[in-house]
Design a protein around this motif. Structure first.
Motif, PDB file in Angstrom:
ATOM      1  N   ASP A 198     -26.467   9.080  13.353  1.00 23.02           N
ATOM      2  CA  ASP A 198     -26.081   9.959  12.253  1.00 23.02           C
ATOM      3  C   ASP A 198     -26.039   9.189  10.934  1.00 23.02           C
ATOM      4  O   ASP A 198     -26.538   9.662   9.911  1.00 23.02           O
ATOM      5  N   THR A 203     -38.035   5.475  14.104  1.00 21.74           N
ATOM      6  CA  THR A 203     -38.407   6.666  14.854  1.00 21.74           C
ATOM      7  C   THR A 203     -38.462   6.410  16.356  1.00 21.74           C
ATOM      8  O   THR A 203     -37.882   7.159  17.153  1.00 21.74           O
ATOM      9  N   THR A 206     -33.585  14.450   1.369  1.00 20.83           N
ATOM     10  CA  THR A 206     -33.267  13.155   1.974  1.00 20.83           C
ATOM     11  C   THR A 206     -32.937  12.093   0.945  1.00 20.83           C
ATOM     12  O   THR A 206     -31.912  11.401   1.052  1.00 20.83           O
ATOM     13  N   SER A 247     -34.040   6.680   8.575  1.00 22.01           N
ATOM     14  CA  SER A 247     -34.414   6.953   9.962  1.00 22.01           C
ATOM     15  C   SER A 247     -35.918   6.829  10.184  1.00 22.01           C
ATOM     16  O   SER A 247     -36.363   6.590  11.309  1.00 22.01           O
ATOM     17  N   GLN A 298     -29.594   8.315   9.728  1.00 19.57           N
ATOM     18  CA  GLN A 298     -30.265   9.478   9.152  1.00 19.57           C
ATOM     19  C   GLN A 298     -29.729   9.804   7.765  1.00 19.57           C
ATOM     20  O   GLN A 298     -30.496  10.052   6.837  1.00 19.57           O
ATOM     21  N   ARG A 299     -28.429   9.787   7.622  1.00 17.74           N
ATOM     22  CA  ARG A 299     -27.833  10.183   6.346  1.00 17.74           C
ATOM     23  C   ARG A 299     -28.070   9.133   5.258  1.00 17.74           C
ATOM     24  O   ARG A 299     -28.059   9.466   4.074  1.00 17.74           O
TER      25      ARG A 299
END
Length: 496
Positions: free
Chosen positions: A32, A44, A196, A40, A35-36
Protein backbone atom coordinates in the motif's frame (compact mmCIF):
# COMPACT_ATOMS: atom_id res chain seq x y z
CA UNK A 1 25.28 9.24 -9.65
CA UNK A 2 21.54 9.69 -8.99
CA UNK A 3 20.64 6.68 -11.15
CA UNK A 4 23.12 4.52 -9.26
CA UNK A 5 21.72 5.72 -5.95
CA UNK A 6 18.21 4.96 -7.18
CA UNK A 7 19.27 1.45 -8.16
CA UNK A 8 20.81 0.80 -4.75
CA UNK A 9 17.71 2.02 -2.95
CA UNK A 10 15.52 -0.10 -5.21
CA UNK A 11 17.43 -3.21 -4.18
CA UNK A 12 16.83 -2.34 -0.54
CA UNK A 13 13.09 -1.99 -1.14
CA UNK A 14 13.06 -5.37 -2.90
CA UNK A 15 14.69 -6.86 0.20
CA UNK A 16 11.88 -5.35 2.28
CA UNK A 17 9.35 -7.14 0.11
CA UNK A 18 11.22 -10.41 0.39
CA UNK A 19 11.51 -10.08 4.17
CA UNK A 20 7.76 -9.55 4.49
CA UNK A 21 6.86 -12.58 2.37
CA UNK A 22 5.35 -14.58 5.26
CA UNK A 23 3.94 -11.61 7.14
CA UNK A 24 0.67 -10.82 5.34
CA UNK A 25 -0.28 -7.74 7.35
CA UNK A 26 3.18 -6.26 6.98
CA UNK A 27 3.26 -7.09 3.28
CA UNK A 28 -0.14 -5.51 2.60
CA UNK A 29 0.92 -2.36 4.42
CA UNK A 30 4.21 -2.24 2.51
CA UNK A 31 2.53 -2.68 -0.88
CA UNK A 32 0.00 0.00 0.00
CA UNK A 33 2.81 2.40 0.86
CA UNK A 34 4.73 1.60 -2.33
CA UNK A 35 1.64 2.28 -4.41
CA UNK A 36 0.72 5.51 -2.68
CA UNK A 37 4.27 6.80 -2.98
CA UNK A 38 3.93 6.38 -6.75
CA UNK A 39 6.76 3.88 -7.24
CA UNK A 40 4.88 0.59 -7.72
CA UNK A 41 5.79 0.58 -11.42
CA UNK A 42 9.34 -0.30 -10.34
CA UNK A 43 8.18 -3.42 -8.49
CA UNK A 44 5.52 -4.94 -10.71
CA UNK A 45 6.97 -8.45 -10.64
CA UNK A 46 7.60 -8.44 -6.90
CA UNK A 47 4.13 -7.10 -6.08
CA UNK A 48 2.45 -9.62 -8.39
CA UNK A 49 4.31 -12.47 -6.69
CA UNK A 50 3.52 -11.15 -3.22
CA UNK A 51 -0.19 -10.74 -3.94
CA UNK A 52 -0.51 -14.23 -5.40
CA UNK A 53 1.31 -15.62 -2.36
CA UNK A 54 -1.11 -13.82 -0.04
CA UNK A 55 -4.08 -15.10 -2.02
CA UNK A 56 -2.86 -18.70 -1.94
CA UNK A 57 -1.82 -18.82 1.71
CA UNK A 58 -3.77 -16.22 3.66
CA UNK A 59 -7.16 -16.44 5.36
CA UNK A 60 -8.77 -13.06 5.87
CA UNK A 61 -10.40 -14.47 9.00
CA UNK A 62 -7.04 -14.05 10.73
CA UNK A 63 -7.23 -10.28 10.31
CA UNK A 64 -9.04 -8.58 13.17
CA UNK A 65 -8.46 -4.88 12.49
CA UNK A 66 -10.49 -2.93 9.96
CA UNK A 67 -7.44 -1.30 8.40
CA UNK A 68 -5.83 -4.59 7.40
CA UNK A 69 -9.10 -6.17 6.28
CA UNK A 70 -9.69 -3.23 3.96
CA UNK A 71 -6.18 -3.64 2.56
CA UNK A 72 -6.83 -7.35 2.09
CA UNK A 73 -10.07 -6.57 0.26
CA UNK A 74 -8.22 -4.31 -2.15
CA UNK A 75 -5.58 -7.03 -2.55
CA UNK A 76 -8.27 -9.53 -3.62
CA UNK A 77 -9.37 -7.14 -6.34
CA UNK A 78 -5.78 -6.52 -7.39
CA UNK A 79 -5.17 -10.26 -7.62
CA UNK A 80 -8.19 -10.73 -9.87
CA UNK A 81 -6.97 -7.88 -12.06
CA UNK A 82 -3.49 -9.35 -12.27
CA UNK A 83 -4.76 -12.79 -13.22
CA UNK A 84 -7.04 -11.36 -15.86
CA UNK A 85 -4.22 -9.27 -17.26
CA UNK A 86 -2.10 -12.42 -17.55
CA UNK A 87 -4.70 -14.44 -19.43
CA UNK A 88 -7.06 -11.84 -20.82
CA UNK A 89 -5.39 -11.72 -24.22
CA UNK A 90 -4.04 -15.23 -24.41
CA UNK A 91 -5.44 -18.28 -26.11
CA UNK A 92 -5.49 -20.30 -22.90
CA UNK A 93 -9.26 -20.52 -22.78
CA UNK A 94 -9.34 -23.47 -20.41
CA UNK A 95 -7.33 -21.62 -17.78
CA UNK A 96 -9.36 -18.44 -18.30
CA UNK A 97 -12.58 -20.39 -17.80
CA UNK A 98 -11.22 -22.04 -14.67
CA UNK A 99 -10.09 -18.80 -13.08
CA UNK A 100 -12.80 -16.38 -14.08
CA UNK A 101 -15.94 -18.20 -15.13
CA UNK A 102 -16.20 -21.26 -12.94
CA UNK A 103 -18.55 -20.67 -10.03
CA UNK A 104 -16.53 -23.18 -8.03
CA UNK A 105 -13.12 -21.66 -8.61
CA UNK A 106 -11.43 -20.11 -5.53
CA UNK A 107 -11.08 -16.76 -7.24
CA UNK A 108 -14.69 -16.66 -8.38
CA UNK A 109 -15.84 -17.45 -4.85
CA UNK A 110 -13.57 -14.75 -3.42
CA UNK A 111 -14.79 -12.17 -5.92
CA UNK A 112 -18.48 -12.96 -5.53
CA UNK A 113 -18.52 -13.18 -1.75
CA UNK A 114 -15.35 -11.33 -0.78
CA UNK A 115 -16.90 -7.91 -1.17
CA UNK A 116 -19.38 -8.87 1.51
CA UNK A 117 -17.74 -11.46 3.71
CA UNK A 118 -14.50 -9.68 4.48
CA UNK A 119 -16.47 -6.89 6.16
CA UNK A 120 -19.25 -8.93 7.76
CA UNK A 121 -17.30 -9.31 10.97
CA UNK A 122 -17.64 -5.57 11.52
CA UNK A 123 -21.45 -5.57 11.35
CA UNK A 124 -23.88 -6.08 14.23
CA UNK A 125 -26.98 -8.26 14.44
CA UNK A 126 -28.98 -5.55 12.72
CA UNK A 127 -26.60 -5.76 9.73
CA UNK A 128 -25.24 -2.29 10.47
CA UNK A 129 -21.59 -1.38 10.90
CA UNK A 130 -20.64 -1.46 14.55
CA UNK A 131 -20.48 1.86 16.36
CA UNK A 132 -17.31 0.72 18.15
CA UNK A 133 -15.47 1.26 14.87
CA UNK A 134 -15.93 5.01 15.13
CA UNK A 135 -12.80 5.50 17.19
CA UNK A 136 -10.64 3.71 14.61
CA UNK A 137 -9.76 6.63 12.32
CA UNK A 138 -7.15 4.77 10.28
CA UNK A 139 -9.41 1.74 9.87
CA UNK A 140 -12.43 3.75 8.79
CA UNK A 141 -10.27 5.74 6.37
CA UNK A 142 -8.94 2.49 4.89
CA UNK A 143 -12.48 1.15 4.48
CA UNK A 144 -13.57 4.46 2.93
CA UNK A 145 -10.85 4.20 0.30
CA UNK A 146 -11.77 0.58 -0.42
CA UNK A 147 -15.43 1.44 -1.08
CA UNK A 148 -14.48 3.42 -4.18
CA UNK A 149 -13.60 0.14 -5.91
CA UNK A 150 -17.26 -0.94 -5.81
CA UNK A 151 -19.28 -2.11 -8.80
CA UNK A 152 -23.03 -2.08 -9.34
CA UNK A 153 -25.05 -4.17 -6.91
CA UNK A 154 -22.57 -4.19 -4.02
CA UNK A 155 -24.89 -2.94 -1.32
CA UNK A 156 -22.48 -3.53 1.54
CA UNK A 157 -19.92 -1.22 -0.06
CA UNK A 158 -22.59 1.39 -0.72
CA UNK A 159 -23.50 1.19 2.96
CA UNK A 160 -19.84 1.29 3.93
CA UNK A 161 -19.29 4.46 1.90
CA UNK A 162 -22.17 6.21 3.64
CA UNK A 163 -21.00 4.98 7.06
CA UNK A 164 -17.35 5.95 6.60
CA UNK A 165 -18.08 9.31 4.97
CA UNK A 166 -20.46 10.33 7.76
CA UNK A 167 -18.07 9.40 10.55
CA UNK A 168 -14.92 10.76 8.91
CA UNK A 169 -16.63 14.12 8.44
CA UNK A 170 -17.67 14.17 12.09
CA UNK A 171 -14.15 13.22 13.22
CA UNK A 172 -12.30 16.00 11.43
CA UNK A 173 -12.82 18.77 14.05
CA UNK A 174 -11.32 16.54 16.74
CA UNK A 175 -8.31 15.33 14.79
CA UNK A 176 -4.84 16.84 14.79
CA UNK A 177 -2.44 17.08 11.87
CA UNK A 178 -1.20 15.33 9.84
CA UNK A 179 -4.07 12.82 10.08
CA UNK A 180 -6.68 15.61 9.94
CA UNK A 181 -5.31 16.92 6.64
CA UNK A 182 -5.09 13.36 5.37
CA UNK A 183 -8.77 12.70 6.12
CA UNK A 184 -9.94 16.01 4.63
CA UNK A 185 -8.01 15.31 1.45
CA UNK A 186 -9.39 11.77 1.20
CA UNK A 187 -12.96 13.00 1.56
CA UNK A 188 -12.38 15.46 -1.25
CA UNK A 189 -10.21 13.22 -3.43
CA UNK A 190 -10.21 9.45 -2.77
CA UNK A 191 -7.10 7.61 -3.94
CA UNK A 192 -8.89 5.59 -6.61
CA UNK A 193 -10.06 8.73 -8.39
CA UNK A 194 -6.82 10.68 -8.05
CA UNK A 195 -3.68 11.06 -10.15
CA UNK A 196 -0.62 9.01 -9.27
CA UNK A 197 1.95 11.79 -9.52
CA UNK A 198 -0.16 14.36 -7.72
CA UNK A 199 -1.09 11.97 -4.92
CA UNK A 200 2.48 10.70 -4.60
CA UNK A 201 3.82 14.23 -4.19
CA UNK A 202 1.43 14.81 -1.33
CA UNK A 203 1.78 11.37 0.26
CA UNK A 204 5.57 11.61 0.41
CA UNK A 205 5.20 14.43 2.93
CA UNK A 206 2.57 12.55 4.93
CA UNK A 207 4.61 9.34 4.94
CA UNK A 208 7.70 11.18 6.14
CA UNK A 209 5.79 12.43 9.18
CA UNK A 210 4.82 8.88 10.10
CA UNK A 211 7.20 7.66 12.80
CA UNK A 212 7.04 4.12 11.42
CA UNK A 213 8.10 5.06 7.89
CA UNK A 214 10.91 3.16 6.22
CA UNK A 215 13.80 5.47 5.40
CA UNK A 216 14.99 3.54 2.36
CA UNK A 217 11.52 3.46 0.80
CA UNK A 218 11.03 7.15 1.55
CA UNK A 219 14.37 8.14 -0.01
CA UNK A 220 13.69 5.93 -3.03
CA UNK A 221 10.30 7.61 -3.57
CA UNK A 222 11.80 11.10 -3.23
CA UNK A 223 14.65 10.44 -5.63
CA UNK A 224 12.40 8.72 -8.15
CA UNK A 225 9.92 11.60 -8.05
CA UNK A 226 12.65 14.16 -8.73
CA UNK A 227 14.26 12.18 -11.54
CA UNK A 228 10.92 11.66 -13.25
CA UNK A 229 10.13 15.33 -12.80
CA UNK A 230 13.33 16.27 -14.63
CA UNK A 231 12.36 13.96 -17.49
CA UNK A 232 8.90 15.49 -17.67
CA UNK A 233 10.36 19.00 -17.62
CA UNK A 234 12.56 18.18 -20.62
CA UNK A 235 9.59 16.78 -22.51
CA UNK A 236 7.47 19.82 -21.76
CA UNK A 237 10.27 22.12 -22.86
CA UNK A 238 10.44 20.36 -26.24
CA UNK A 239 6.66 20.49 -26.75
CA UNK A 240 6.56 24.14 -25.69
CA UNK A 241 8.93 25.06 -28.52
CA UNK A 242 6.51 23.50 -30.99
CA UNK A 243 3.61 25.42 -29.44
CA UNK A 244 5.39 28.76 -29.46
CA UNK A 245 6.31 28.33 -33.12
CA UNK A 246 2.61 28.04 -33.93
CA UNK A 247 1.99 31.33 -32.09
CA UNK A 248 -1.69 30.62 -31.46
CA UNK A 249 -1.77 33.03 -28.51
CA UNK A 250 -1.12 35.94 -30.87
CA UNK A 251 -2.78 34.74 -34.07
CA UNK A 252 -5.90 33.29 -32.39
CA UNK A 253 -6.29 35.41 -29.24
CA UNK A 254 -9.78 34.06 -28.49
CA UNK A 255 -8.52 30.54 -27.74
CA UNK A 256 -7.32 29.22 -24.39
CA UNK A 257 -3.52 29.10 -24.18
CA UNK A 258 -3.22 25.94 -22.09
CA UNK A 259 -0.27 23.87 -23.31
CA UNK A 260 1.13 23.20 -19.83
CA UNK A 261 -2.31 22.17 -18.61
CA UNK A 262 -2.61 19.84 -21.63
CA UNK A 263 0.71 18.22 -20.78
CA UNK A 264 -0.39 17.84 -17.14
CA UNK A 265 -3.59 16.22 -18.45
CA UNK A 266 -1.70 13.62 -20.47
CA UNK A 267 0.81 13.15 -17.65
CA UNK A 268 -2.13 11.96 -15.59
CA UNK A 269 -2.73 9.23 -18.17
CA UNK A 270 0.88 8.17 -18.76
CA UNK A 271 3.54 9.24 -16.26
CA UNK A 272 5.96 6.31 -16.51
CA UNK A 273 9.23 6.93 -18.39
CA UNK A 274 8.56 4.46 -21.20
CA UNK A 275 5.45 6.34 -22.33
CA UNK A 276 7.26 9.47 -23.48
CA UNK A 277 6.13 9.02 -27.12
CA UNK A 278 2.49 8.89 -25.99
CA UNK A 279 2.91 12.02 -23.88
CA UNK A 280 4.50 13.92 -26.74
CA UNK A 281 1.87 12.87 -29.27
CA UNK A 282 -1.23 13.19 -27.15
CA UNK A 283 -0.26 16.52 -25.63
CA UNK A 284 -0.16 17.95 -29.14
CA UNK A 285 -3.43 16.24 -30.02
CA UNK A 286 -5.28 17.50 -26.96
CA UNK A 287 -3.83 21.00 -27.43
CA UNK A 288 -5.23 21.05 -30.97
CA UNK A 289 -8.53 19.66 -29.66
CA UNK A 290 -8.71 22.57 -27.23
CA UNK A 291 -8.18 25.06 -30.06
CA UNK A 292 -10.92 23.43 -32.12
CA UNK A 293 -13.24 23.39 -29.11
CA UNK A 294 -12.84 27.15 -28.71
CA UNK A 295 -13.40 27.76 -32.41
CA UNK A 296 -16.71 25.91 -32.19
CA UNK A 297 -17.84 27.19 -28.81
CA UNK A 298 -16.58 30.74 -28.64
CA UNK A 299 -15.82 32.22 -32.05
CA UNK A 300 -16.91 30.58 -35.29
CA UNK A 301 -20.15 31.42 -37.05
CA UNK A 302 -22.54 28.66 -38.04
CA UNK A 303 -21.54 28.98 -41.69
CA UNK A 304 -17.81 28.91 -40.88
CA UNK A 305 -18.23 25.90 -38.62
CA UNK A 306 -20.04 24.01 -41.36
CA UNK A 307 -17.05 24.60 -43.63
CA UNK A 308 -14.62 23.53 -40.91
CA UNK A 309 -16.59 20.36 -40.20
CA UNK A 310 -16.55 19.47 -43.88
CA UNK A 311 -12.79 20.06 -44.02
CA UNK A 312 -12.23 17.78 -41.02
CA UNK A 313 -14.33 15.05 -42.61
CA UNK A 314 -12.42 15.35 -45.91
CA UNK A 315 -9.03 15.40 -44.16
CA UNK A 316 -7.02 16.68 -47.11
CA UNK A 317 -4.90 19.74 -47.80
CA UNK A 318 -7.14 20.94 -50.62
CA UNK A 319 -9.91 21.61 -48.07
CA UNK A 320 -7.77 24.46 -46.75
CA UNK A 321 -8.89 26.79 -49.54
CA UNK A 322 -12.52 26.82 -48.44
CA UNK A 323 -11.76 28.05 -44.92
CA UNK A 324 -11.59 31.59 -43.53
CA UNK A 325 -8.07 32.78 -42.69
CA UNK A 326 -8.20 32.17 -38.93
CA UNK A 327 -9.33 28.58 -39.48
CA UNK A 328 -6.57 27.85 -41.97
CA UNK A 329 -3.91 28.09 -39.28
CA UNK A 330 -5.70 25.58 -37.08
CA UNK A 331 -6.49 23.17 -39.92
CA UNK A 332 -2.96 23.25 -41.32
CA UNK A 333 -1.49 22.69 -37.84
CA UNK A 334 -3.86 19.79 -37.27
CA UNK A 335 -2.79 18.11 -40.51
CA UNK A 336 0.86 18.71 -39.61
CA UNK A 337 0.46 17.08 -36.19
CA UNK A 338 -1.02 13.93 -37.68
CA UNK A 339 1.54 13.85 -40.46
CA UNK A 340 4.22 13.95 -37.79
CA UNK A 341 2.50 11.10 -35.96
CA UNK A 342 2.11 9.14 -39.20
CA UNK A 343 5.81 9.47 -40.04
CA UNK A 344 6.78 8.26 -36.59
CA UNK A 345 4.35 5.35 -36.71
CA UNK A 346 5.45 4.34 -40.20
CA UNK A 347 8.98 3.87 -38.88
CA UNK A 348 7.48 1.53 -36.28
CA UNK A 349 5.32 -0.27 -38.83
CA UNK A 350 2.15 1.15 -37.32
CA UNK A 351 0.75 3.80 -39.63
CA UNK A 352 -2.72 2.24 -39.28
CA UNK A 353 -2.87 3.76 -35.80
CA UNK A 354 -3.23 7.26 -37.20
CA UNK A 355 -6.35 6.28 -39.13
CA UNK A 356 -7.99 5.62 -35.77
CA UNK A 357 -6.44 8.66 -34.10
CA UNK A 358 -7.80 11.04 -36.74
CA UNK A 359 -11.19 10.48 -35.15
CA UNK A 360 -10.16 9.42 -31.66
CA UNK A 361 -7.36 10.27 -29.24
CA UNK A 362 -5.79 6.96 -28.41
CA UNK A 363 -2.92 4.94 -27.10
CA UNK A 364 0.18 5.28 -29.23
CA UNK A 365 1.64 1.79 -29.48
CA UNK A 366 -0.94 -1.12 -29.14
CA UNK A 367 -1.62 -3.86 -31.74
CA UNK A 368 -4.29 -3.22 -34.36
CA UNK A 369 -6.82 -5.50 -32.67
CA UNK A 370 -6.80 -3.24 -29.62
CA UNK A 371 -7.78 -0.32 -31.83
CA UNK A 372 -10.62 -2.44 -33.16
CA UNK A 373 -11.71 -3.07 -29.58
CA UNK A 374 -11.71 0.56 -28.55
CA UNK A 375 -13.41 1.67 -31.74
CA UNK A 376 -16.33 -0.60 -30.83
CA UNK A 377 -17.02 1.82 -27.93
CA UNK A 378 -16.81 -0.76 -25.12
CA UNK A 379 -18.42 -0.16 -21.74
CA UNK A 380 -15.29 1.26 -20.09
CA UNK A 381 -14.88 3.85 -22.85
CA UNK A 382 -18.57 4.69 -22.71
CA UNK A 383 -18.36 5.12 -18.94
CA UNK A 384 -15.27 7.33 -19.16
CA UNK A 385 -17.07 9.44 -21.78
CA UNK A 386 -20.06 9.85 -19.45
CA UNK A 387 -17.77 11.01 -16.65
CA UNK A 388 -16.01 13.40 -19.01
CA UNK A 389 -19.10 14.95 -20.56
CA UNK A 390 -21.34 15.18 -17.51
CA UNK A 391 -18.69 16.36 -15.04
CA UNK A 392 -17.63 19.10 -17.44
CA UNK A 393 -21.22 20.15 -18.11
CA UNK A 394 -22.21 20.22 -14.45
CA UNK A 395 -19.36 22.40 -13.19
CA UNK A 396 -19.28 24.64 -16.25
CA UNK A 397 -23.04 25.03 -16.58
CA UNK A 398 -23.50 28.53 -15.16
CA UNK A 399 -20.36 30.03 -16.70
CA UNK A 400 -21.07 28.64 -20.15
CA UNK A 401 -24.63 29.98 -20.15
CA UNK A 402 -23.36 33.46 -19.31
CA UNK A 403 -21.46 33.58 -22.59
CA UNK A 404 -24.33 32.26 -24.67
CA UNK A 405 -22.98 28.73 -24.88
CA UNK A 406 -24.92 25.83 -26.36
CA UNK A 407 -27.28 24.09 -23.97
CA UNK A 408 -25.68 21.88 -21.34
CA UNK A 409 -26.65 18.44 -20.07
CA UNK A 410 -28.13 20.16 -17.01
CA UNK A 411 -30.49 22.24 -19.15
CA UNK A 412 -31.41 19.28 -21.32
CA UNK A 413 -32.33 17.19 -18.29
CA UNK A 414 -34.33 20.02 -16.73
CA UNK A 415 -36.35 20.51 -19.92
CA UNK A 416 -36.86 16.82 -20.64
CA UNK A 417 -37.94 15.86 -17.11
CA UNK A 418 -39.40 19.10 -15.83
CA UNK A 419 -36.79 19.06 -13.08
CA UNK A 420 -35.20 21.84 -11.09
CA UNK A 421 -31.53 22.61 -11.58
CA UNK A 422 -30.70 20.96 -8.25
CA UNK A 423 -32.62 17.82 -9.18
CA UNK A 424 -30.90 17.69 -12.56
CA UNK A 425 -27.44 18.02 -11.04
CA UNK A 426 -28.20 15.30 -8.47
CA UNK A 427 -29.36 12.90 -11.16
CA UNK A 428 -26.41 13.59 -13.44
CA UNK A 429 -23.97 13.03 -10.58
CA UNK A 430 -25.72 9.71 -9.95
CA UNK A 431 -24.99 8.78 -13.56
CA UNK A 432 -21.34 9.72 -12.99
CA UNK A 433 -21.27 7.49 -9.89
CA UNK A 434 -22.65 4.55 -11.88
CA UNK A 435 -20.13 5.21 -14.64
CA UNK A 436 -17.32 4.85 -12.09
CA UNK A 437 -18.82 1.52 -11.01
CA UNK A 438 -18.84 0.38 -14.63
CA UNK A 439 -15.19 1.35 -15.03
CA UNK A 440 -14.34 -0.64 -11.91
CA UNK A 441 -16.20 -3.66 -13.23
CA UNK A 442 -14.41 -3.49 -16.55
CA UNK A 443 -11.02 -3.25 -14.85
CA UNK A 444 -11.85 -6.19 -12.60
CA UNK A 445 -13.59 -8.55 -14.97
CA UNK A 446 -12.74 -7.65 -18.57
CA UNK A 447 -10.69 -10.27 -20.41
CA UNK A 448 -10.73 -8.75 -23.88
CA UNK A 449 -7.68 -6.50 -23.65
CA UNK A 450 -4.57 -6.20 -21.48
CA UNK A 451 -4.86 -4.32 -18.21
CA UNK A 452 -2.40 -1.55 -19.22
CA UNK A 453 -4.87 -0.35 -21.86
CA UNK A 454 -7.79 -0.38 -19.43
CA UNK A 455 -5.72 1.64 -16.98
CA UNK A 456 -5.25 4.41 -19.58
CA UNK A 457 -9.02 4.76 -19.92
CA UNK A 458 -9.35 4.73 -16.13
CA UNK A 459 -6.67 7.41 -15.90
CA UNK A 460 -8.50 9.61 -18.39
CA UNK A 461 -11.53 9.51 -16.08
CA UNK A 462 -9.27 10.31 -13.14
CA UNK A 463 -7.89 13.39 -14.88
CA UNK A 464 -11.41 14.67 -15.46
CA UNK A 465 -12.30 14.04 -11.83
CA UNK A 466 -9.29 16.02 -10.63
CA UNK A 467 -9.44 18.93 -13.07
CA UNK A 468 -13.21 19.35 -12.93
CA UNK A 469 -13.79 18.72 -9.23
CA UNK A 470 -16.28 21.46 -8.26
CA UNK A 471 -14.98 23.81 -10.97
CA UNK A 472 -13.62 23.92 -14.51
CA UNK A 473 -9.94 23.70 -13.61
CA UNK A 474 -8.89 23.69 -17.26
CA UNK A 475 -10.56 26.91 -18.34
CA UNK A 476 -9.91 28.60 -14.98
CA UNK A 477 -6.45 27.20 -14.31
CA UNK A 478 -4.92 30.10 -12.40
CA UNK A 479 -5.45 28.79 -8.87
CA UNK A 480 -5.99 25.14 -7.99
CA UNK A 481 -4.73 23.68 -11.27
CA UNK A 482 -1.71 25.96 -11.12
CA UNK A 483 -0.90 24.50 -7.71
CA UNK A 484 -1.25 20.98 -9.12
CA UNK A 485 1.14 21.78 -11.97
CA UNK A 486 3.60 23.43 -9.61
CA UNK A 487 3.73 20.48 -7.25
CA UNK A 488 4.22 17.94 -10.04
CA UNK A 489 6.30 19.77 -12.62
CA UNK A 490 8.14 22.59 -10.84
CA UNK A 491 8.79 22.02 -7.14
CA UNK A 492 11.14 19.12 -6.48
CA UNK A 493 10.89 17.03 -3.33
CA UNK A 494 13.44 18.09 -0.67
CA UNK A 495 15.93 15.31 0.08
CA UNK A 496 17.72 15.44 3.40
Amino acid sequence: MEQEQLHQLKQKVIKLLVAAADKPSQMLNLIDGIQRLGVSYHFTTEIEAALKHIYETCDHGHFDDLYTVALFFKAILMISTLLLSFVGYSDNKDFLSLVCNSRSSPLAIQLETGNREVFNKFKNKQEKFQECLIGDVVGILSLYEATHLRVRGEEILDEALTFTTTHLESMVPNLSNPIAEHVVHALNQPIHKGLTRLDARRYISFYEQNDSHNKDLLNFAKLDFNLLQKLHQRELSEITRWWKDLDFAKKLPFVRDRLVECYFWILGVYFEPQYWPARRILTKVIAMTSIIDDIYDAYGTLEELALFTDAIERWEISALDQLPEYMKLCYQSLLDVYSMIDEGMAKQGGSYRVDYAKSEEWESWPPKRLFDWVSSFPLIVEAASVINRLTDDIVGHKFEQQRGHIVSAVQCYMKQHGATEEEAVTELYEQVTNAWKDINAECLYSTKVPMPLLVRVLNLARVINVLYKDEDGYTHSGTRTKNFVTSVLIDSVPIN
